[in-house]
Design a protein around this motif. Structure first.
Motif, PDB file in Angstrom:
ATOM      1  N   LEU A 132      59.261  43.967  45.536  1.00 54.53           N
ATOM      2  CA  LEU A 132      58.692  45.508  44.451  1.00 54.53           C
ATOM      3  C   LEU A 132      59.776  46.805  45.693  1.00 54.53           C
ATOM      4  CD1 LEU A 132      55.549  44.692  42.808  1.00 54.53           C
ATOM      5  CD2 LEU A 132      57.936  44.285  42.167  1.00 54.53           C
ATOM      6  N   ARG A 133      60.173  47.361  44.823  1.00 54.69           N
ATOM      7  CA  ARG A 133      60.214  49.117  45.585  1.00 54.69           C
ATOM      8  C   ARG A 133      59.523  49.252  45.411  1.00 54.69           C
ATOM      9  NH1 ARG A 133      64.199  51.430  44.358  1.00 54.69           N
ATOM     10  NH2 ARG A 133      64.998  50.410  42.933  1.00 54.69           N
ATOM     11  N   GLU A 134      58.981  50.924  46.297  1.00 54.86           N
ATOM     12  CA  GLU A 134      57.942  51.791  46.384  1.00 54.86           C
ATOM     13  C   GLU A 134      56.662  51.188  45.744  1.00 54.86           C
ATOM     14  OE1 GLU A 134      59.590  55.256  44.198  1.00 54.86           O
ATOM     15  OE2 GLU A 134      61.907  54.761  44.952  1.00 54.86           O
ATOM     16  N   PHE A 135      56.222  50.436  46.573  1.00 55.34           N
ATOM     17  CA  PHE A 135      54.731  49.250  45.909  1.00 55.34           C
ATOM     18  C   PHE A 135      53.697  50.284  46.528  1.00 55.34           C
ATOM     19  CE2 PHE A 135      51.639  46.391  47.315  1.00 55.34           C
ATOM     20  CZ  PHE A 135      51.310  45.788  45.604  1.00 55.34           C
ATOM     21  N   ASP A 136      52.873  50.078  45.188  1.00 56.88           N
ATOM     22  CA  ASP A 136      51.262  50.527  45.004  1.00 56.88           C
ATOM     23  C   ASP A 136      50.638  49.124  44.608  1.00 56.88           C
ATOM     24  OD1 ASP A 136      48.834  52.250  44.279  1.00 56.88           O
ATOM     25  OD2 ASP A 136      50.185  53.882  43.033  1.00 56.88           O
ATOM     26  N   SER A 137      49.565  49.850  45.492  1.00 63.19           N
ATOM     27  CA  SER A 137      48.312  48.812  45.778  1.00 63.19           C
ATOM     28  C   SER A 137      48.079  48.231  44.147  1.00 63.19           C
ATOM     29  CB  SER A 137      47.334  48.941  46.974  1.00 63.19           C
ATOM     30  OG  SER A 137      46.739  50.231  47.035  1.00 63.19           O
ATOM     31  N   ARG A 138      47.879  49.361  43.233  1.00 60.61           N
ATOM     32  CA  ARG A 138      47.286  49.449  42.631  1.00 60.61           C
ATOM     33  C   ARG A 138      47.882  47.991  41.874  1.00 60.61           C
ATOM     34  NH1 ARG A 138      47.334  55.127  39.133  1.00 60.61           N
ATOM     35  NH2 ARG A 138      49.662  54.570  40.116  1.00 60.61           N
ATOM     36  N   PHE A 139      48.678  47.629  42.134  1.00 59.14           N
ATOM     37  CA  PHE A 139      50.001  47.162  41.083  1.00 59.14           C
ATOM     38  C   PHE A 139      48.096  45.573  41.084  1.00 59.14           C
ATOM     39  CE2 PHE A 139      52.776  48.710  40.557  1.00 59.14           C
ATOM     40  CZ  PHE A 139      54.296  48.349  39.616  1.00 59.14           C
ATOM     41  N   VAL A 140      47.567  45.734  42.639  1.00 59.84           N
ATOM     42  CA  VAL A 140      46.491  44.473  42.607  1.00 59.84           C
ATOM     43  C   VAL A 140      45.687  44.580  42.200  1.00 59.84           C
ATOM     44  CG1 VAL A 140      45.573  42.866  44.603  1.00 59.84           C
ATOM     45  CG2 VAL A 140      47.916  43.233  44.882  1.00 59.84           C
ATOM     46  N   SER A 141      45.121  46.163  42.894  1.00 54.44           N
ATOM     47  CA  SER A 141      43.507  46.163  43.026  1.00 54.44           C
ATOM     48  C   SER A 141      43.408  46.675  40.784  1.00 54.44           C
ATOM     49  CB  SER A 141      42.880  47.715  43.468  1.00 54.44           C
ATOM     50  OG  SER A 141      44.215  48.713  42.408  1.00 54.44           O
ATOM     51  N   GLY A 142      44.503  47.098  39.897  1.00 50.81           N
ATOM     52  CA  GLY A 142      44.340  47.067  39.174  1.00 50.81           C
ATOM     53  C   GLY A 142      44.241  45.564  38.204  1.00 50.81           C
ATOM     54  N   ILE A 143      44.387  44.801  38.439  1.00 49.96           N
ATOM     55  CA  ILE A 143      44.246  43.424  37.494  1.00 49.96           C
ATOM     56  C   ILE A 143      43.623  42.436  38.018  1.00 49.96           C
ATOM     57  CG2 ILE A 143      47.352  43.665  37.322  1.00 49.96           C
ATOM     58  CD1 ILE A 143      47.565  41.993  38.991  1.00 49.96           C
ATOM     59  N   VAL A 144      43.044  42.954  39.336  1.00 49.83           N
ATOM     60  CA  VAL A 144      41.869  42.329  40.259  1.00 49.83           C
ATOM     61  C   VAL A 144      40.615  42.651  38.977  1.00 49.83           C
ATOM     62  CG1 VAL A 144      43.007  41.177  42.050  1.00 49.83           C
ATOM     63  CG2 VAL A 144      41.500  42.676  41.724  1.00 49.83           C
ATOM     64  N   GLY A 145      40.487  43.846  39.250  1.00 43.32           N
ATOM     65  CA  GLY A 145      39.421  44.660  38.603  1.00 43.32           C
ATOM     66  C   GLY A 145      38.417  43.611  37.139  1.00 43.32           C
ATOM     67  N   PRO A 146      39.160  43.495  35.433  1.00 40.70           N
ATOM     68  CA  PRO A 146      39.086  42.871  34.558  1.00 40.70           C
ATOM     69  C   PRO A 146      38.204  41.814  35.215  1.00 40.70           C
ATOM     70  CG  PRO A 146      40.568  43.929  34.180  1.00 40.70           C
ATOM     71  CD  PRO A 146      40.382  44.011  35.631  1.00 40.70           C
ATOM     72  N   LEU A 147      38.712  40.904  35.948  1.00 40.43           N
ATOM     73  CA  LEU A 147      38.098  39.853  36.765  1.00 40.43           C
ATOM     74  C   LEU A 147      37.068  39.556  37.414  1.00 40.43           C
ATOM     75  CD1 LEU A 147      41.304  38.089  37.608  1.00 40.43           C
ATOM     76  CD2 LEU A 147      40.134  37.489  35.526  1.00 40.43           C
ATOM     77  N   LEU A 148      37.018  41.169  37.995  1.00 44.00           N
ATOM     78  CA  LEU A 148      35.424  41.380  38.705  1.00 44.00           C
ATOM     79  C   LEU A 148      34.297  41.729  37.868  1.00 44.00           C
ATOM     80  CD1 LEU A 148      36.800  42.436  42.023  1.00 44.00           C
ATOM     81  CD2 LEU A 148      36.113  40.266  41.770  1.00 44.00           C
ATOM     82  N   THR A 149      34.860  42.103  36.758  1.00 45.27           N
ATOM     83  CA  THR A 149      34.058  43.080  35.693  1.00 45.27           C
ATOM     84  C   THR A 149      33.784  42.232  34.309  1.00 45.27           C
ATOM     85  OG1 THR A 149      35.558  44.720  35.059  1.00 45.27           O
ATOM     86  CG2 THR A 149      34.384  45.279  37.207  1.00 45.27           C
ATOM     87  N   GLU A 150      34.877  41.751  34.491  1.00 50.42           N
ATOM     88  CA  GLU A 150      34.285  41.435  32.475  1.00 50.42           C
ATOM     89  C   GLU A 150      33.862  39.636  32.754  1.00 50.42           C
ATOM     90  OE1 GLU A 150      33.862  43.010  29.999  1.00 50.42           O
ATOM     91  OE2 GLU A 150      35.157  45.327  31.124  1.00 50.42           O
ATOM     92  N   PRO A 151      33.467  38.992  32.341  1.00 53.39           N
ATOM     93  CA  PRO A 151      33.146  37.818  33.200  1.00 53.39           C
ATOM     94  C   PRO A 151      33.955  36.636  31.660  1.00 53.39           C
ATOM     95  CG  PRO A 151      31.087  38.292  32.614  1.00 53.39           C
ATOM     96  CD  PRO A 151      32.229  39.921  32.299  1.00 53.39           C
ATOM     97  N   ASP A 152      34.308  37.123  30.674  1.00 53.15           N
ATOM     98  CA  ASP A 152      34.903  36.582  29.750  1.00 53.15           C
ATOM     99  C   ASP A 152      36.435  35.837  30.185  1.00 53.15           C
ATOM    100  OD1 ASP A 152      32.811  35.559  28.605  1.00 53.15           O
ATOM    101  OD2 ASP A 152      33.141  37.539  26.698  1.00 53.15           O
ATOM    102  N   VAL A 153      36.548  37.643  30.741  1.00 50.41           N
ATOM    103  CA  VAL A 153      38.613  36.968  30.579  1.00 50.41           C
ATOM    104  C   VAL A 153      39.053  36.254  32.558  1.00 50.41           C
ATOM    105  CG1 VAL A 153      40.134  38.604  32.030  1.00 50.41           C
ATOM    106  CG2 VAL A 153      38.647  39.634  30.280  1.00 50.41           C
ATOM    107  N   GLN A 154      40.032  35.805  31.656  1.00 48.14           N
ATOM    108  CA  GLN A 154      40.358  34.390  32.595  1.00 48.14           C
ATOM    109  C   GLN A 154      42.010  35.081  33.736  1.00 48.14           C
ATOM    110  OE1 GLN A 154      39.514  30.850  32.632  1.00 48.14           O
ATOM    111  NE2 GLN A 154      38.514  31.346  30.308  1.00 48.14           N
ATOM    112  N   LEU A 155      43.090  35.657  32.396  1.00 47.19           N
ATOM    113  CA  LEU A 155      43.845  35.928  33.330  1.00 47.19           C
ATOM    114  C   LEU A 155      44.483  37.719  32.940  1.00 47.19           C
ATOM    115  CD1 LEU A 155      47.346  34.043  32.884  1.00 47.19           C
ATOM    116  CD2 LEU A 155      47.053  36.082  32.214  1.00 47.19           C
ATOM    117  N   VAL A 156      44.790  38.101  33.801  1.00 46.18           N
ATOM    118  CA  VAL A 156      45.499  39.803  33.870  1.00 46.18           C
ATOM    119  C   VAL A 156      46.786  39.601  34.042  1.00 46.18           C
ATOM    120  CG1 VAL A 156      44.503  41.753  34.147  1.00 46.18           C
ATOM    121  CG2 VAL A 156      42.401  40.097  34.056  1.00 46.18           C
ATOM    122  N   LYS A 157      47.680  40.506  33.134  1.00 44.49           N
ATOM    123  CA  LYS A 157      48.724  41.118  33.280  1.00 44.49           C
ATOM    124  C   LYS A 157      48.564  42.380  34.142  1.00 44.49           C
ATOM    125  CE  LYS A 157      51.849  38.866  32.354  1.00 44.49           C
ATOM    126  NZ  LYS A 157      52.559  37.571  33.436  1.00 44.49           N
ATOM    127  N   ALA A 158      50.173  43.243  34.394  1.00 44.62           N
ATOM    128  CA  ALA A 158      50.448  44.310  34.890  1.00 44.62           C
ATOM    129  C   ALA A 158      50.994  43.937  33.752  1.00 44.62           C
ATOM    130  CB  ALA A 158      50.733  43.974  36.091  1.00 44.62           C
TER     131      ALA A 158
END
Length: 324
Positions: A132-158
């Motif tokens: 990836l070029r011009e990488f933004d760390s939201r790629f990671v914080s965004g997709i781990v977010g639901p796993l930390l806040t939504e107990p039923d979610v198991q896999l999150v795609k960007a």
């Protein structure tokens, strides 16, 4: 089924801005050990880009905000300075062949992702492509977010815009990448797994999942790994276990038409193997053509390997580590 996909799309699609970093950090602390996060970058000859990705993640999500616990680059046989660039930027670097040496490794992205489950320590595993070029760390914080806040979610795609080449525009009028997605993966999903029709980037390399899910899934060793994991998660855990997060714009290296053809063949093979009653050989051949210097066309047949690694929870070394 399509109505179910549309309803899922409205309930399980978010933006990275929906969960600010302080909220994620609070949720991570509340989760304890279950909230530990490993970011894994599979890398093959990505010296030009891997260092900048590692630097951004260390700065934004380890030093400024301690969201990530482990940042791991798994080198799958690079002939350039990928490992050196990743280590200099602050990542832990492991070579593919050093993980589970009892089992001879084979080429392929899925092989690296499968082995990384044994090398990474987190209960949440986040995969990020290393080109990836011009990488933004939201790629990671965004997709781990639901796993930390939504107990039923198991896999999150960007999900993201994917401008083709150096196009600066990302609106609807700009050429978009993801040609294999639009020509192969999306038609396959709509035809055979219409519940997954709402997934914007089914082949995207940026996704996060709970270890407890990933360790139960087989991993296609090649380019079919993303589609295979998506379909198998649907079958194992149901549609509501899946979610997606808009992280903005993804810029990366694009491949030529023949390389995309080989990728498409691997993805079609992975999909077909998951259709009831389908039996196919492990290796198939894809014949492509190049113009000869003296006229005519020269055929070249490329093997398309469809090997799959078994669920990691069935591997003795992994089971022993988890028990310990």
């Amino acid at each position: 089924m399509l109505e179910e996909a549309e309803e899922w799309l409205s309930r399980r699609s978010w933006s990275a801005t929906d969960r600010p970093l302080p909220q994620l950090l609070s949720a991570k602390r509340a989760a304890g050990a279950a909230g530990s996060i490993s970011v894994v970058l599979p890398a093959l000859n990505e010296e030009a880009t891997v260092g900048a990705i590692v630097e951004a993640l260390r700065r934004d999500l380890m030093e400024r905000t301690p969201l990530i616990d482990e940042l791991l680059v798994v080198d799958s046989g690079s002939t350039d300075r990928t490992s050196e660039a990743a280590a200099a930027a602050g990542a832990k670097v492991v070579h593919r062949d050093e993980i589970l040496p009892r089992v001879p490794s084979v080429p392929g992205k899925g092989e690296v992702l499968w082995r990384s489950l044994l090398a990474a320590s987190g209960e949440i595993i986040c995969f990020v492509d290393a080109d990836l070029r011009e990488f933004d760390s939201r790629f990671v914080s965004g997709i781990v977010g639901p796993l930390l806040t939504e107990p039923d979610v198991q896999l999150v795609k960007a999900m993201y815009d994917r401008p083709l080449g150096d196009q600066s525009r990302v609106d609807g009028g700009a050429p978009q990448g993801g040609r294999v997605t639009e020509l192969v993966a999306r038609p396959l999903l709509n035809l055979h797994w219409p519940q997954l029709a709402g997934v914007v980037q089914p082949l995207g390399g940026e996704y996060a999942a709970r270890r407890s899910l990933l360790e139960q899934l087989p991993f296609p060793v090649g380019y079919g790994v993303e589609l295979g994991l998506l379909i198998d998660t649907l079958n194992l855990a149901g549609l509501d276990a899946l979610a997606q997060v808009d992280v903005g714009v993804r810029r990366h290296r694009h491949q030529d038409g023949q390389a995309l053809g080989r990728m498409a063949a691997a993805i079609m093979r992975t999909a077909q193997s998951r259709l009831p009653g389908t039996v196919m050989p492990i290796t198939i051949g894809l014949t492509q053509f190049e113009r000869a210097r003296d006229g005519g066309f020269l055929p070249q047949t490329h093997p398309i390997h469809a090997d799959e690694r078994p669920p990691m929870c069935t591997v003795p070394e992994y089971a022993a580590r988890q028990a310990a």
